[in-house]
Design a protein around this motif. Sequence first.
Motif, PDB file in Angstrom:
ATOM      1  N   ALA A   1       1.078  -1.347  -0.124  1.00  0.00           N
ATOM      2  CA  ALA A   1      -0.040   0.130   0.119  1.00  0.00           C
ATOM      3  C   ALA A   1       0.629   1.186  -0.153  1.00  0.00           C
ATOM      4  O   ALA A   1       0.935   2.316  -1.054  1.00  0.00           O
ATOM      5  CB  ALA A   1      -0.662   0.122   1.079  1.00  0.00           C
ATOM      6  N   ASP A   2       1.558   1.218   0.683  1.00  0.00           N
ATOM      7  CA  ASP A   2       2.513   2.405   0.816  1.00  0.00           C
ATOM      8  C   ASP A   2       3.294   2.590  -0.490  1.00  0.00           C
ATOM      9  O   ASP A   2       3.557   3.357  -1.022  1.00  0.00           O
ATOM     10  CB  ASP A   2       3.669   2.101   1.916  1.00  0.00           C
ATOM     11  N   VAL A   3       3.963   1.715  -1.587  1.00  0.00           N
ATOM     12  CA  VAL A   3       4.628   1.414  -2.323  1.00  0.00           C
ATOM     13  C   VAL A   3       3.415   2.495  -3.557  1.00  0.00           C
ATOM     14  O   VAL A   3       3.772   2.810  -4.208  1.00  0.00           O
ATOM     15  CB  VAL A   3       5.386   0.447  -3.174  1.00  0.00           C
ATOM     16  N   VAL A   4       2.353   1.490  -3.795  1.00  0.00           N
ATOM     17  CA  VAL A   4       1.425   2.369  -4.119  1.00  0.00           C
ATOM     18  C   VAL A   4       1.067   3.781  -4.086  1.00  0.00           C
ATOM     19  O   VAL A   4       0.570   4.600  -4.994  1.00  0.00           O
ATOM     20  CB  VAL A   4       0.083   1.330  -4.169  1.00  0.00           C
ATOM     21  N   ALA A   5       1.097   3.963  -3.242  1.00  0.00           N
ATOM     22  CA  ALA A   5       0.832   5.913  -2.838  1.00  0.00           C
ATOM     23  C   ALA A   5       2.245   6.920  -2.782  1.00  0.00           C
ATOM     24  O   ALA A   5       1.958   7.522  -2.501  1.00  0.00           O
ATOM     25  CB  ALA A   5       0.303   5.824  -0.883  1.00  0.00           C
ATOM     26  N   GLY A   6       3.050   5.991  -2.548  1.00  0.00           N
ATOM     27  CA  GLY A   6       4.491   6.985  -3.146  1.00  0.00           C
ATOM     28  C   GLY A   6       5.285   6.882  -1.688  1.00  0.00           C
ATOM     29  O   GLY A   6       5.751   7.832  -1.887  1.00  0.00           O
ATOM     30  N   THR A   7       4.768   5.626  -0.282  1.00  0.00           N
ATOM     31  CA  THR A   7       4.862   6.964   0.848  1.00  0.00           C
ATOM     32  C   THR A   7       5.707   5.760   1.809  1.00  0.00           C
ATOM     33  O   THR A   7       5.783   5.432   2.890  1.00  0.00           O
ATOM     34  CB  THR A   7       3.724   7.287   1.541  1.00  0.00           C
ATOM     35  N   ALA A   8       6.537   5.079   1.011  1.00  0.00           N
ATOM     36  CA  ALA A   8       7.045   3.774   1.817  1.00  0.00           C
ATOM     37  C   ALA A   8       8.454   4.043   2.335  1.00  0.00           C
ATOM     38  O   ALA A   8       9.451   5.138   2.712  1.00  0.00           O
ATOM     39  CB  ALA A   8       7.882   2.488  -0.177  1.00  0.00           C
ATOM     40  N   PRO A   9       8.197   3.132   3.464  1.00  0.00           N
ATOM     41  CA  PRO A   9       9.438   3.841   4.069  1.00  0.00           C
ATOM     42  C   PRO A   9      11.180   3.749   3.366  1.00  0.00           C
ATOM     43  O   PRO A   9      11.155   2.716   2.434  1.00  0.00           O
ATOM     44  CB  PRO A   9      10.063   2.628   5.761  1.00  0.00           C
ATOM     45  N   ASP A  10      11.870   3.976   4.392  1.00  0.00           N
ATOM     46  CA  ASP A  10      13.264   4.322   3.233  1.00  0.00           C
ATOM     47  C   ASP A  10      14.416   3.073   3.153  1.00  0.00           C
ATOM     48  O   ASP A  10      15.294   2.881   1.995  1.00  0.00           O
ATOM     49  CB  ASP A  10      14.238   5.713   3.765  1.00  0.00           C
ATOM     50  N   VAL A  11      14.341   2.057   3.630  1.00  0.00           N
ATOM     51  CA  VAL A  11      15.030   1.258   3.719  1.00  0.00           C
ATOM     52  C   VAL A  11      13.991   0.141   5.046  1.00  0.00           C
ATOM     53  O   VAL A  11      13.529   0.478   5.534  1.00  0.00           O
ATOM     54  CB  VAL A  11      16.345   1.405   4.719  1.00  0.00           C
ATOM     55  N   PHE A  12      14.376  -1.403   4.489  1.00  0.00           N
ATOM     56  CA  PHE A  12      13.194  -2.126   4.255  1.00  0.00           C
ATOM     57  C   PHE A  12      13.773  -2.971   4.582  1.00  0.00           C
ATOM     58  O   PHE A  12      13.984  -3.669   4.033  1.00  0.00           O
ATOM     59  CB  PHE A  12      11.410  -1.737   4.603  1.00  0.00           C
ATOM     60  N   TRP A  13      13.193  -4.092   5.154  1.00  0.00           N
ATOM     61  CA  TRP A  13      13.661  -5.544   4.826  1.00  0.00           C
ATOM     62  C   TRP A  13      12.815  -6.312   3.611  1.00  0.00           C
ATOM     63  O   TRP A  13      11.970  -5.873   3.676  1.00  0.00           O
ATOM     64  CB  TRP A  13      13.210  -6.950   6.362  1.00  0.00           C
ATOM     65  N   MET A  14      13.429  -7.217   3.046  1.00  0.00           N
ATOM     66  CA  MET A  14      13.562  -7.361   1.798  1.00  0.00           C
ATOM     67  C   MET A  14      13.427  -9.454   2.167  1.00  0.00           C
ATOM     68  O   MET A  14      14.463  -9.522   2.411  1.00  0.00           O
ATOM     69  CB  MET A  14      13.343  -6.992   0.752  1.00  0.00           C
ATOM     70  N   THR A  15      12.355 -10.059   1.373  1.00  0.00           N
ATOM     71  CA  THR A  15      12.841 -11.232   1.367  1.00  0.00           C
ATOM     72  C   THR A  15      13.031 -12.180  -0.306  1.00  0.00           C
ATOM     73  O   THR A  15      13.321 -11.573  -1.410  1.00  0.00           O
ATOM     74  CB  THR A  15      11.709 -12.437   2.022  1.00  0.00           C
ATOM     75  N   PRO A  16      13.662 -12.985  -0.196  1.00  0.00           N
ATOM     76  CA  PRO A  16      13.703 -13.701  -1.677  1.00  0.00           C
ATOM     77  C   PRO A  16      12.824 -13.467  -2.905  1.00  0.00           C
ATOM     78  O   PRO A  16      12.450 -13.934  -3.808  1.00  0.00           O
ATOM     79  CB  PRO A  16      14.224 -15.129  -1.575  1.00  0.00           C
ATOM     80  N   THR A  17      11.191 -14.270  -1.786  1.00  0.00           N
ATOM     81  CA  THR A  17      10.520 -14.460  -2.420  1.00  0.00           C
ATOM     82  C   THR A  17       9.446 -12.809  -2.793  1.00  0.00           C
ATOM     83  O   THR A  17       9.007 -12.805  -3.576  1.00  0.00           O
ATOM     84  CB  THR A  17       9.613 -15.418  -1.569  1.00  0.00           C
TER      85      THR A  17
END
Length: 438
Positions: A86-102
């Motif tokens: 939702a934050d990505v779609v709104a353009g308001t995602a956190p600056d740095v965040f955890w990401m998984t391979p899947t």
Amino acid sequence: MLKSPRIRWAGALMGAALLTTGLTLTGCASGEPGESGKVTLTYRLWDDQQKVGYEKVMAAFEKANPGIDVTIELLPYDQYWTKLTADVVAGTAPDVFWMTPTQFPEYVTKGVLTPVQLDTSKYHQTVVGSFTYQGKLYGVPKDWGIVGLLYNKDLFKKAGVEMPDKLTWAADGTGTLLDVARKLTVDEAGKHPGESGFDPAKAKTYGFASWNHYQTQWMNWISSNGGKLVDQPFGKYVFNDQASVQALQFGVDLVNKHHVAPPATQTNPPTGKVTDMFKAGEIAMFPANNALLPFVAPEATFEVGVAPMPEGPAGRSVNLNGLAEAVYAKSEHPQEAMKLAAYLGTAEPQKLMADGGYAFPALNGLSQGYVDYWKSKKVDVAPFVEEAAGSTFPLPITTGFTGFETKLNQIFNEMYLGKLTPQQAADQAVAEGNATVE
């Protein structure tokens, strides 16, 4: 029928809108510098235990970078991805965040992540490969967890069985794994599988936990039998070939033919009770990611041992699941965000997290701190390190997996119940999975 990625993201956005009405977050996406002139970055994670360690990490970063403040935002895992989408779609995602391979393919192919530049040779190569797209790295390698064999030392002693230096298996049932598992499986009359009068319906303890859990179970059997999950990163599923199907048959046979593992009616997700059964002393050998240790070891009433996963006909090959520090492509403070991510990939923070027993660091040469921490808890995790130096593989790196996962589990639940043959299940799963690959 599975939803398309676009529909899934739209659905996630709607769900997040409802979700956030009941959430009080510790921060929001970064904005303009405050009155103090400092830049505030938001760092998002989902692990409340690791948050304690990261508070120390961020304090050290802020001390070295007085012009930057970092707000740590904790979201439970079941809310994390819905809110992030939702934050990505709104353009308001956190600056740095955890990401998984899947999850990585869904985000990197949509231009959400910023490529990072660092010396990749210093990190575990399976983690590096898990976050590489079109020749570029899109995440600073953070840590890794690996599948090993937890075992109940008390049950081994009671049965008069020693853990072999090397467990082996083959699709035809030969090898030391099945032999050991039989000796550790006993019914209420004291009989073992293969003995006259053994009643699988009245098993008291099981020698092994074989169940429908892709990360710790059948994906490892496939890789150790020479099969492959996908033909290439961002490619197609191929685990319906002969080698893969033989491996799937072995996992099912441990339950339904050899009776050394609990029936699927007790273990199938989403209501599987395998971890509880192990903690209760009802299962002797339990394949698990080392990340499960904090949730198992403190509650166990027996001494927990760790051994490498069994070797198959193609050797030992185990899942190594790494995380990365992802940088949001639309961060309002891209330089500061990249500075934070780069710092998180250095020795100081990764050593702090390793020494605290939180995770194996992705940066090479720092695992001993994690080993020493668990040694102080009377658990020898060195076998995990041994495995990580051998053949490892990531979870499937291809688009659509997160939407395919539920259907995959449904199909393989039927396989473990004996309602579908491994070939039928694999053919159906591969077809369903490939329909979701963009």
